[in-house]
Design an enzyme around this catalytic site. Structure first.
Site, short mmCIF file in Angstrom:
data_model
loop_
_atom_site.label_atom_id
_atom_site.label_comp_id
_atom_site.label_asym_id
_atom_site.label_seq_id
_atom_site.Cartn_x
_atom_site.Cartn_y
_atom_site.Cartn_z
N ASP A 21 0.86 -1.19 0.00
CA ASP A 21 0.00 0.00 0.00
C ASP A 21 0.89 1.24 0.00
OD1 ASP A 21 -2.10 1.69 0.14
OD2 ASP A 21 -2.89 0.96 2.05
N ASP A 116 -3.30 2.70 -5.79
CA ASP A 116 -2.11 2.78 -4.94
C ASP A 116 -1.90 1.55 -4.07
OD1 ASP A 116 -4.23 3.20 -3.30
OD2 ASP A 116 -3.32 4.82 -2.16
N GLU A 117 -2.55 0.44 -4.41
CA GLU A 117 -2.29 -0.76 -3.61
C GLU A 117 -2.41 -2.01 -4.49
OE1 GLU A 117 -5.35 -1.36 -0.60
OE2 GLU A 117 -6.63 0.01 -1.71
#
Lengths: 425, 366
Positions: A21, A116-117
C-alpha cells in the site's frame, strides 16, 4: 520502521499474500516529481481548477489533522502554510503502472487492487519471519529506488489480514501476521478497521454493542445472516480474519495516454485553448516517452459551455510520441471544424499504443536529443521546469507565474493557421 | 449567343471540366461552368480555386457572349441527350437546350460573381518552361503518388516535388517514412524546383492523355498546356527537405538481388497476417536466402523463404510490408536490388535494370 514481533521464531506459512500500500500516494507522487515540495504539507486538489476539495494530502499535512475529503478552506484552517497542488490523475496512473511492473519482478501473481495498492501471491519454501521481512524490505527498496515513494507492506495468508496489517503499520512499515496469530490479531481490532466494513455498517454494529472483531466471534453466524443477509455472513467471516487467498491477475498495459483540463472559465480565446492544448500534448508526450510507448491515434475532446461535447479522433499511418507532433495533429483535428461556443474543457489522448514504431527518414536527431534533455531536466527539477513556449500564454493568463524556462516550439508567428504548416526545428 | 455543337466533342471536354468542379463549392459561382464565345468555338472554364481548367471546343457560333451555367446539371443533361448535334441558345438570364422534341431552360448564374482567375503565363521565357510528353509525366506520377500522405500536417509534404536540372527531371514524393524518386531525361535549359499539390497530381492523368504538354511556371503557379487545354494550379509553399541526403550511397551497403514477383507474392501473403498495429515483417538476409516472418498477437504468424542473390553478412531488418509491396507493384522489372546498411538506416530499392526509379524505405524500430 515498525514491525510486530511474533513469539515463534519460524512461521509455518507456505503460501503468502503480500499487500503493498503506497503511503499518501497522490501527495507523495507530487513530492517526488517536484522535490521542492518534499517535507512540506501538501494538499492535492481535484484535477479541475474548480474543485475545492482535498483529494489527498501528505503526511506532513496529516499531522495537523487534515484528512482527504475536507474542503481546501477547512484544510487551510488547520494547516495554513500548506501548498496546494492541482492533481494529475494521469501521472498517478503512470506511477501506479510503474510500481506494478516493479512488483511483477517479484512474482507474476500481482493484482492491482486500486491505484495505490496491490496484492502479491507467493509460494515460499522457507517462510520464516526473517525471510518474509527480507522480502518485504527488498520490495520497498525497489519501489523507493525507482519512484522515490514509500509504501507499507502487510503479509499474511489472506487478503483481508494482509490489508489490515499494512494499514496498521503505516507509514513506511512492515507487518507480518502468521496464520496461527490471526485469532489473537483480530481479537482487539476495531470493526471499522476491517476492509469491507464501511462507516454505516460500523454504526449498525456499534448499535448492537459490537466494537471489536473479538466480540463478533462470540455471536453465531445465523444472527448476522438474519440481520444483514448474505452481507452479514461475509462480515462474520471477515471479523474472523478470513478472506480471499487468491489474487486476480490482470494486465496493466495501457490502451491510451490522455490528459484533459477544465478551464478556469469558459473561454473563446483561441490562443488560450491552443496553449492548453500544447500543455496537454506536452504532458502526454512526456509520459509516453518515459515509458517508451508510441501511438498513432490522436483524439481531441472539447466540451462547450453548454456541456455538449466534441470528440474526434484520427488515425495516422505512423507512430509518434513527441510533443510537437501530438500538438500539431491535435490542433489540426480541433480546427477541422469551426468552434462556435465557448469552451469549458479540452482533452487530448494518444492511443493505438505500441512499443514498436516506424522510423522517419528525416529524423530530427537534434530534436530527439533536445526532448531527451528536456525530459531529464523535468524529471529532476519538476515537470514544469522546461516546456514549450506556447504554454507560457496559459501560465501568464491563468496561473501564478513561477520561475520557468520555456523553449520555442517551431516558429509560431500566427495562431492558429500557420502552426499547421511550419517546419519543425 | 447561339451555338450548335457536336455532342461527343462537347462531352469529351465536359468530362475534363467535371473533374475540377468542386462537389461542395465554397463560393457558389465555382459550381458553374463558364462558357465564353470565341471565333470558331467556345472555351469552357471551371475552377475549384486551387486548380483552373480552360478548354476549347470547336462549334458553330453566333453572337459571342459569356455565360455561367450550373455545372452538374448541365453535364448530366448533355450526357442523356440522344442527338449528335446540340443547340444551345442563351438569352438574358437563361440558356435553352432544345430540338424538335424537347426544350430545357437553365437559369444562368451571375457571371460577375465568378472568381477572378489566374492568368496564363503566355509570355513565359525558355528558362521558365519546358515540353514533356504526358506519358512520361503519367509514369512518374504513378511511381511517386502513393508515397504522399494526404493527412500530413506539413503542407509541403502533401504533394510531389518537381526538380529540373539541365536535362533531367526529378519527381520526388515522401511521407517522411519512405521516399520515391523518378528521374527522366527531358530536353530544355530551364531550372525549376516546385511542389505540385496532390490534387493536381490526381487530376492530371484524367485530363492529359498521350500528348506532349508544355509546363511553364512562376513562383506560385504552374501552367500545363496543350493545344486546346490549359490547366493552371497553385503550388504548395514551403521548403521540401533535402531528399538527396536521405538516399543512401550504394557502395557502403549489402545488396541483395530479388525476383520481384516472388518477393511481392510472399509479402502479400505475409501481410494477410498483420493487423494494423503489428504491420511489420522481419526480413532476415542470409547467404542467397531471404527469410521473412510476421507475428501478430491477434491473428497468428507466418514465415516465407525465398532464394535471392546475396553474399554479404547476415542482417535482419524490420519493415512495414505495405511500403515494400507498393514499390514492387510499380517497379515493372523482373529483378530488384535491395540495398541496406543496418537496422536503423534507410534501405534503398530499385529495379535491377532501371536506375530511373529509386525507392528509399526506413525500417521499423523494434
Amino acid at each position: 520502521m515498525e514491525t510486530r514481533q511474533d513469539s515463534y521464531g519460524r512461521l509455518k506459512m507456505k503460501k503468502v499474500i503480500i499487500h503493498v500500500d503506497m503511503d499518501a500516494f497522490f501527495a507523495s507522487v507530487e513530492q517526488a516529481l517536484n522535490p521542492s515540495l518534499k517535507g512540506k504539507p501538501v494538499f492535492v486538489s481535484g484535477n479541475t481548477a474548480r474543485d475545492s476539495v482535498i483529494a489527498a494530502c501528505s503526511y506532513e499535512a496529516k499531522k495537523y489533522g487534515v484528512k482527504s475529503g475536507m474542503s481546501i478552506f477547512e484544510g487551510l484552517n488547520l494547516c495554513p502554510h500548506a501548498i496546494i497542488v492541482r492533481g494529475n490523475p494521469e501521472r498517478y496512473i503512470d506511477t501506479s503502472r510503474r510500481i506494478f511492473h516493479i512488483l511483477q519482478r517479484f512474482t507474476e501473481m500481482v493484482e492491482l487492487y486500486s491505484i495505490d495498492e496491490g496484492f502479491l501471491e507467493m509460494e515460499l519454501d522457507n517462510a520464516s519471519y526473517e525471510n518474509l521481512r527480507h522480502l518485504a524490505l527488498s520490495i520497498k527498496k525497489a519501489i523507493y529506488q525507482e519512484t522515490s515513494l514509500t509504501c507499507s507492506i502487510g503479509i499474511s495468508c489472506n487478503k483481508t489480514v494482509a490489508k489490515i496489517a499494512s494499514d496498521l503499520c503505516k507509514p513506511d512499515g512492515i507487518m507480518i501476521v502468521d496464520e496461527s496469530q490471526i485469532y489473537q490479531f483480530m481479537e482487539n481490532l476495531p470493526v471499522k478497521d476491517v476492509p469491507g466494513i464501511g462507516p454505516r455498517m460500523t454504526e449498525y454494529l456499534n448499535l448492537m454493542g459490537i466494537e471489536f472483531c473479538g466480540q463478533v466471534r462470540k455471536l453465531p453466524v445465523s444472527l448476522f445472516r438474519e440481520k444483514f443477509g448474505i452481507r452479514g455472513e461475509e462480515i462474520w467471516h471477515l471479523c474472523h480474519g478470513r478472506g480471499e487467498t487468491k489474487v486476480t491477475v490482470q494486465s496493466p498495459e495501457p490502451k491510451s495516454f490522455g490528459h484533459s483540463y477544465t478551464l478556469m472559465q469558459d473561454t473563446d480565446d483561441m490562443n488560450l485553448i491552443l496553449s492548453v492544448l500544447c500543455r496537454l500534448s506536452h504532458q502526454v508526450g512526456m509520459r509516453m516517452r518515459e515509458e517508451g510507448y508510441y501511438g498513432n491515434v490522436v483524439c481531441v475532446t472539447l466540451r462547450y459551455s453548454d456541456f455538449s461535447s466534441f470528440t474526434k479522433r484520427k488515425t495516422y499511418p505512423f507512430w509518434f510520441n513527441d510533443d510537437q507532433t501530438i500538438f500539431r495533429n491535435a490542433g489540426s483535428i480541433m480546427f477541422a471544424e469551426p468552434i462556435s461556443e465557448k469552451i469549458r474543457l479540452v482533452g487530448v489522448s494518444l492511443s493505438g499504443i505500441h512499443k514498436r514504431y516506424q522510423m522517419s527518414l528525416f529524423r530530427n536527431e537534434k530534436r530527439e536529443i533536445m526532448l531527451k534533455v528536456m525530459d531529464s531536466i523535468n524529471k529532476k527539477y519538476g515537470t514544469d521546469t522546461v516546456f514549450p513556449c506556447l504554454m507560457l500564454y496559459e501560465k501568464i493568463r491563468c496561473l501564478p507565474v513561477k520561475k520557468t524556462h520555456a523553449f520555442i516550439f517551431g516558429e509560431l508567428k500566427k495562431i492558429p493557421n500557420s502552426f499547421l504548416s511550419e517546419q519543425p526545428e | 449567343m447561339e451555338i450548335v455543337i457536336e455532342k461527343e466533342k462537347l462531352l469529351d471536354e465536359l468530362e475534363k471540366i467535371s473533374k475540377i468542379i468542386p462537389s461542395k463549392p465554397l463560393i457558389g459561382a465555382t459550381g458553374g461552368i463558364m462558357i465564353e464565345g470565341r471565333k470558331d468555338g467556345v472555351t469552357l472554364t471551371s475552377t475549384d480555386l486551387q486548380l483552373t481548367l480552360r478548354t476549347f471546343v470547336e462549334c458553330d457560333i453566333k453572337d459571342k457572349s459569356t455565360v455561367l451555367i450550373p455545372g452538374k446539371n448541365f453535364i448530366s443533361l448533355i450526357k442523356k441527350i440522344p442527338e449528335q448535334q446540340i443547340r444551345i441558345t442563351t438569352k438574358e438570364n437563361s440558356a435553352v437546350i432544345n430540338n424538335k422534341s424537347f426544350q430545357y431552360k437553365f437559369l444562368l448564374m451571375n457571371a460577375e460573381e465568378y472568381p477572378k482567375l489566374p492568368a496564363e503565363r503566355d509570355g513565359a521565357t525558355e528558362s521558365e518552361s519546358f515540353m514533356v510528353s504526358s506519358a512520361i509525366l503519367l509514369d512518374m506520377i504513378k511511381k511517386t503518388v502513393y508515397c504522399i500522405n494526404p493527412d500530413e500536417p506539413r503542407m509541403y509534404f502533401r504533394g510531389v516535388l518537381i526538380e529540373k536540372k539541365n536535362n533531367t527531371l526529378n519527381m520526388v514524393a515522401t511521407d517522411t517514412r519512405r521516399l520515391s524518386l523518378v528521374k527522366k531525361d527531358v530536353q530544355g535549359e530551364s531550372k525549376v524546383k516546385i511542389i505540385l499539390p496532390l490534387r493536381l497530381i490526381e487530376v492530371f492523368p484524367l485530363i492529359f492523355k498521350e500528348t506532349d504538354v508544355s509546363l511553364s511556371f512562376s513562383k506560385n503557379q504552374i501552367t500545363i498546356k496543350t493545344e486546346r487545354t490549359t490547366l493552371i494550379s497553385q503550388l504548395l509553399e514551403g521548403e521540401f527537405p533535402d531528399y538527396e541526403k536521405v538516399i543512401p550511397a550504394s557502395n557502403k551497403q549489402g545488396t541483395a538481388i530479388i525476383k520481384t514477383e516472388e518477393f511481392l507474392q510472399s509479402l502479400e501473403r505475409l501481410s494477410l497476417m498483420s493487423s494494423e498495429k503489428f504491420g511489420s515483417v522481419r526480413m532476415n538476409f542470409r547467404k542467397n536466402l531471404l527469410v521473412m516472418n510476421i507475428e501478430s498477437p491477434d491473428s497468428g504468424s507466418g514465415e516465407e523463404k525465398i532464394s535471392i542473390e546475396y553474399a554479404g553478412p547476415e542482417n535482419t531488418l524490420v519493415f512495414n510490408p505495405d511500403y515494400i509491396i507498393q514499390f514492387l507493384k510499380t517497379v515493372s522489372q523482373e529483378h530488384i536490388e535491395f540495398s541496406f546498411q543496418d537496422p536503423v538506416k534507410p534501405a534503398k530499392l530499385c529495379g535491377k535494370e532501371d536506375r530511373e526509379y529509386l525507392y528509399v524505405a526506413m525500417p521499423m524500430k523494434t
